[in-house]
Design a protein around this motif. Structure first.
Motif, short mmCIF file in Angstrom:
data_model
loop_
_atom_site.label_atom_id
_atom_site.label_comp_id
_atom_site.label_asym_id
_atom_site.label_seq_id
_atom_site.Cartn_x
_atom_site.Cartn_y
_atom_site.Cartn_z
N ASN A 108 0.83 -1.20 0.00
CA ASN A 108 0.00 0.00 0.00
C ASN A 108 0.86 1.26 0.00
OD1 ASN A 108 -2.49 -1.26 -0.13
ND2 ASN A 108 -2.70 -1.40 2.09
N THR A 109 1.97 1.22 0.71
CA THR A 109 2.90 2.34 0.70
C THR A 109 3.47 2.54 -0.70
OG1 THR A 109 3.48 1.97 3.01
CG2 THR A 109 5.02 3.27 1.71
N GLY A 139 1.71 9.15 -6.46
CA GLY A 139 2.18 10.49 -6.18
C GLY A 139 1.66 11.04 -4.87
N GLY A 140 1.30 10.19 -3.95
CA GLY A 140 0.85 10.62 -2.63
C GLY A 140 -0.57 11.11 -2.58
#
Length: 130
Positions: free
Chosen positions: A120-121, A128-129
């Protein structure tokens, strides 16, 4: 360059260990009525390696082109040969096997949660967050 961090590789080995342990426990339970069957268990190879290292076994990399020594996360299946729980020579204790299975299931689920968190990270970084 590796796409995944060393953490994911370690988690993968932990899942391999848990899977092998689950198969071994299931095999013990399946053979509970088999005469002279001896229960097996899976232990991390690292346990045996550490015992050998304490006795003086050392490894040194003396040149940069030598293959580096890495700790192993492999597992080893062992059989308790001199144990007998009933008159047929069988050494499977159903209560003990079920407790090991529950413990292994908790361990497996924890490793799955951890590896899902890592992926997931990575997914978040790829997006792109957002």
């Amino acid at each position: 360059m590796s796409l995944f961090s060393n953490t994911i590789n370690v988690l993968e080995r932990a899942l391999d260990y848990s899977t092998l342990r689950q198969k071994t426990i299931s095999n013990n339970i399946a053979n509970i009525d088999t005469p002279n069957y001896k229960a097996q268990d899976v232990v991390p190879f690292k346990k045996y390696l550490n015992q050998e290292l304490k006795s003086g076994l050392t490894a040194k990399q003396t040149h940069q082109k030598h293959i580096p020594f890495q700790s192993s996360t492999k597992s080893l299946t062992i059989t308790q040969k001199h144990v007998q729980y009933n008159e047929s020579g069988n050494s499977v204790d159903m209560d003990y096997e079920m407790a090991k299975m529950a413990d292994n299931q908790i361990y497996y689920n924890a490793m799955i949660e951890r590896i899902n968190g890592k992926f997931n990270t990575l997914k978040n970084v790829i997006k792109g967050g957002q």
